[in-house]
Motif scaffolding. Structure first.
Motif, PDB file in Angstrom:
ATOM      1  N   ALA A  86       0.675  -1.124   0.502  1.00  0.00           N
ATOM      2  CA  ALA A  86       0.050   0.074   0.207  1.00  0.00           C
ATOM      3  C   ALA A  86       1.237   1.301   0.412  1.00  0.00           C
ATOM      4  O   ALA A  86       2.069   1.578   0.651  1.00  0.00           O
ATOM      5  CB  ALA A  86      -0.608  -0.057   1.120  1.00  0.00           C
ATOM      6  N   LYS A  87       0.760   1.641  -1.045  1.00  0.00           N
ATOM      7  CA  LYS A  87       1.680   3.638  -0.643  1.00  0.00           C
ATOM      8  C   LYS A  87       0.686   4.624   0.093  1.00  0.00           C
ATOM      9  O   LYS A  87      -0.543   4.723   1.145  1.00  0.00           O
ATOM     10  CB  LYS A  87       1.113   4.349  -2.143  1.00  0.00           C
ATOM     11  CG  LYS A  87       1.774   3.577  -3.267  1.00  0.00           C
ATOM     12  CD  LYS A  87       1.589   5.114  -5.235  1.00  0.00           C
ATOM     13  CE  LYS A  87       2.872   5.265  -4.100  1.00  0.00           C
ATOM     14  NZ  LYS A  87       3.745   5.724  -5.863  1.00  0.00           N
ATOM     15  N   LYS A  88       1.449   5.237   0.926  1.00  0.00           N
ATOM     16  CA  LYS A  88       1.254   6.333   1.627  1.00  0.00           C
ATOM     17  C   LYS A  88       0.705   7.155   0.598  1.00  0.00           C
ATOM     18  O   LYS A  88       0.511   7.579   0.466  1.00  0.00           O
ATOM     19  CB  LYS A  88       2.518   6.989   1.945  1.00  0.00           C
ATOM     20  CG  LYS A  88       1.722   8.307   2.877  1.00  0.00           C
ATOM     21  CD  LYS A  88       3.379   8.182   3.830  1.00  0.00           C
ATOM     22  CE  LYS A  88       3.111   9.771   4.985  1.00  0.00           C
ATOM     23  NZ  LYS A  88       4.497  10.021   5.469  1.00  0.00           N
ATOM     24  N   THR A  89      -0.834   7.721   1.571  1.00  0.00           N
ATOM     25  CA  THR A  89      -1.348   8.809   1.000  1.00  0.00           C
ATOM     26  C   THR A  89      -1.942   9.675   2.094  1.00  0.00           C
ATOM     27  O   THR A  89      -1.509   9.717   3.403  1.00  0.00           O
ATOM     28  CB  THR A  89      -3.120   8.261   0.760  1.00  0.00           C
ATOM     29  OG1 THR A  89      -3.614   7.616   2.530  1.00  0.00           O
ATOM     30  CG2 THR A  89      -3.028   6.844   0.460  1.00  0.00           C
ATOM     31  N   ARG A  90      -1.982  10.907   1.288  1.00  0.00           N
ATOM     32  CA  ARG A  90      -2.412  11.961   2.199  1.00  0.00           C
ATOM     33  C   ARG A  90      -4.145  11.553   2.700  1.00  0.00           C
ATOM     34  O   ARG A  90      -4.472  10.914   2.688  1.00  0.00           O
ATOM     35  CB  ARG A  90      -2.732  13.284   0.843  1.00  0.00           C
ATOM     36  CG  ARG A  90      -1.888  13.880   0.595  1.00  0.00           C
ATOM     37  CD  ARG A  90      -1.548  14.948  -0.362  1.00  0.00           C
ATOM     38  NE  ARG A  90      -2.995  15.109  -0.779  1.00  0.00           N
ATOM     39  CZ  ARG A  90      -3.275  14.456  -2.450  1.00  0.00           C
ATOM     40  NH1 ARG A  90      -2.216  13.967  -2.819  1.00  0.00           N
ATOM     41  NH2 ARG A  90      -4.753  14.936  -2.745  1.00  0.00           N
ATOM     42  N   ASP A  91      -4.497  12.513   3.272  1.00  0.00           N
ATOM     43  CA  ASP A  91      -5.622  13.094   4.549  1.00  0.00           C
ATOM     44  C   ASP A  91      -7.051  12.560   4.214  1.00  0.00           C
ATOM     45  O   ASP A  91      -7.089  12.683   2.505  1.00  0.00           O
ATOM     46  CB  ASP A  91      -5.456  14.132   5.198  1.00  0.00           C
ATOM     47  CG  ASP A  91      -4.832  14.193   6.511  1.00  0.00           C
ATOM     48  OD1 ASP A  91      -4.233  12.976   7.208  1.00  0.00           O
ATOM     49  OD2 ASP A  91      -4.754  15.568   6.963  1.00  0.00           O
ATOM     50  N   PRO A  92      -7.520  12.155   4.259  1.00  0.00           N
ATOM     51  CA  PRO A  92      -8.944  11.841   3.922  1.00  0.00           C
ATOM     52  C   PRO A  92      -9.805  12.778   3.052  1.00  0.00           C
ATOM     53  O   PRO A  92      -9.718  13.961   3.860  1.00  0.00           O
ATOM     54  CB  PRO A  92      -9.850  10.465   4.634  1.00  0.00           C
ATOM     55  CG  PRO A  92      -8.405  10.226   5.890  1.00  0.00           C
ATOM     56  CD  PRO A  92      -7.995  10.586   5.320  1.00  0.00           C
ATOM     57  N   ILE A  93     -10.476  12.803   2.600  1.00  0.00           N
ATOM     58  CA  ILE A  93     -11.598  13.133   2.358  1.00  0.00           C
ATOM     59  C   ILE A  93     -13.346  13.563   2.193  1.00  0.00           C
ATOM     60  O   ILE A  93     -13.198  12.208   2.507  1.00  0.00           O
ATOM     61  CB  ILE A  93     -10.815  14.303   0.719  1.00  0.00           C
ATOM     62  CG1 ILE A  93     -11.717  12.650   0.054  1.00  0.00           C
ATOM     63  CG2 ILE A  93      -9.922  14.682  -0.021  1.00  0.00           C
ATOM     64  CD1 ILE A  93     -11.824  12.777  -2.027  1.00  0.00           C
ATOM     65  N   LYS A  94     -13.391  14.839   2.275  1.00  0.00           N
ATOM     66  CA  LYS A  94     -14.891  14.783   2.490  1.00  0.00           C
ATOM     67  C   LYS A  94     -15.731  13.974   1.639  1.00  0.00           C
ATOM     68  O   LYS A  94     -15.977  14.518   0.422  1.00  0.00           O
ATOM     69  CB  LYS A  94     -15.183  16.062   2.865  1.00  0.00           C
ATOM     70  CG  LYS A  94     -17.177  16.465   3.419  1.00  0.00           C
ATOM     71  CD  LYS A  94     -17.488  17.564   4.231  1.00  0.00           C
ATOM     72  CE  LYS A  94     -18.998  17.878   4.040  1.00  0.00           C
ATOM     73  NZ  LYS A  94     -18.996  18.941   4.399  1.00  0.00           N
ATOM     74  N   HIS A  95     -16.331  13.770   2.126  1.00  0.00           N
ATOM     75  CA  HIS A  95     -17.951  12.789   1.096  1.00  0.00           C
ATOM     76  C   HIS A  95     -18.467  12.976   0.512  1.00  0.00           C
ATOM     77  O   HIS A  95     -19.211  14.538   0.731  1.00  0.00           O
ATOM     78  CB  HIS A  95     -18.602  12.004   1.918  1.00  0.00           C
ATOM     79  CG  HIS A  95     -18.748  10.913   0.350  1.00  0.00           C
ATOM     80  ND1 HIS A  95     -20.441  10.788   0.257  1.00  0.00           N
ATOM     81  CD2 HIS A  95     -18.898   9.043   0.376  1.00  0.00           C
ATOM     82  CE1 HIS A  95     -20.830   9.919  -0.687  1.00  0.00           C
ATOM     83  NE2 HIS A  95     -20.224   9.551  -0.508  1.00  0.00           N
TER      84      HIS A  95
END
Length: 199
Positions: A86-95
């Motif tokens: 799994a690649k590192k991601t940024r913070d989740p976004i609002k739906h």
């Protein structure tokens, strides 16, 4: 006189609609099985499109894979390398569900966990009409999955991907036996944009 006025108005509306569509960002996704071109729809899902384009412009998707393929459902990618790291991601976004877009054949939507506001980099392309994924209300079981664009070229490539043989590679299911790599994803400039229609 009235007929001329109506004809002029119709032409103007058609021009505005075509111009707005032409300004939508288009993204070319070069895969090991062919090229897919996506038209994104920021008017409906502004933060989702912004998030996706940031990953594109960072080169994040280059070298990732389609890691989950279900022939009568969707193809999913954008989060793992070929060895399923799994690649590192940024913070989740609002739906941004409930935006008027539906999970129909050829649309692209954000993948997420049970938490509606957990989408990061992973996306999926619907290969059938998936009405059960559409927004039906604000509740956790009704909020659905956020559509933010559609395939306008390369639906044949999507269908080739959906047809590959899959296997289990615990803890993952429905992993293609043949690695399907997303080689490069780029934003197209105006001169390189194809006509906005699926084929």
């Amino acid at each position: 006189m009235l007929r001329t006025l109506l004809a002029t108005l119709t032409l103007f509306i058609s021009f505005v609609s075509s111009n707005a569509q032409a300004q939508n960002p288009q993204v070319e996704m070069r895969t090991s099985m062919g090229v897919i071109v996506l038209e994104l729809q920021p008017e409906n899902a502004p933060e989702t499109v912004k998030n996706f384009l940031q990953y594109v412009n960072e080169g994040y998707y280059n070298g990732t894979i389609f890691h989950r393929v279900i022939a009568d459902f969707m193809i999913q990618g954008g989060g793992f390398t070929a060895d399923l790291t799994a690649k590192k991601t940024r913070d989740p976004i609002k739906h941004e569900g409930g935006n008027g877009l539906r999970n129909q054949v050829g649309t692209i939507a954000m993948a997420r966990t049970a938490d509606p506001n957990s989408a990061t980099s992973q996306f999926f392309i619907n290969v059938v009409d998936n009405q059960m994924l559409d927004f039906r209300g604000p509740g956790p079981q009704e909020i659905g999955y956020c559509v933010f664009g559609r395939v306008i070229k390369g639906l044949d490539v999507v269908n080739k991907i959906r047809s590959v043989e899959t296997m289990a590679r615990p803890p993952h299911q429905n992993v293609p036996r043949q690695t399907i790599t997303i080689e490069k994803v780029t934003v197209l400039d105006a001169s390189a944009k194809p006509a906005a229609k699926s084929k």
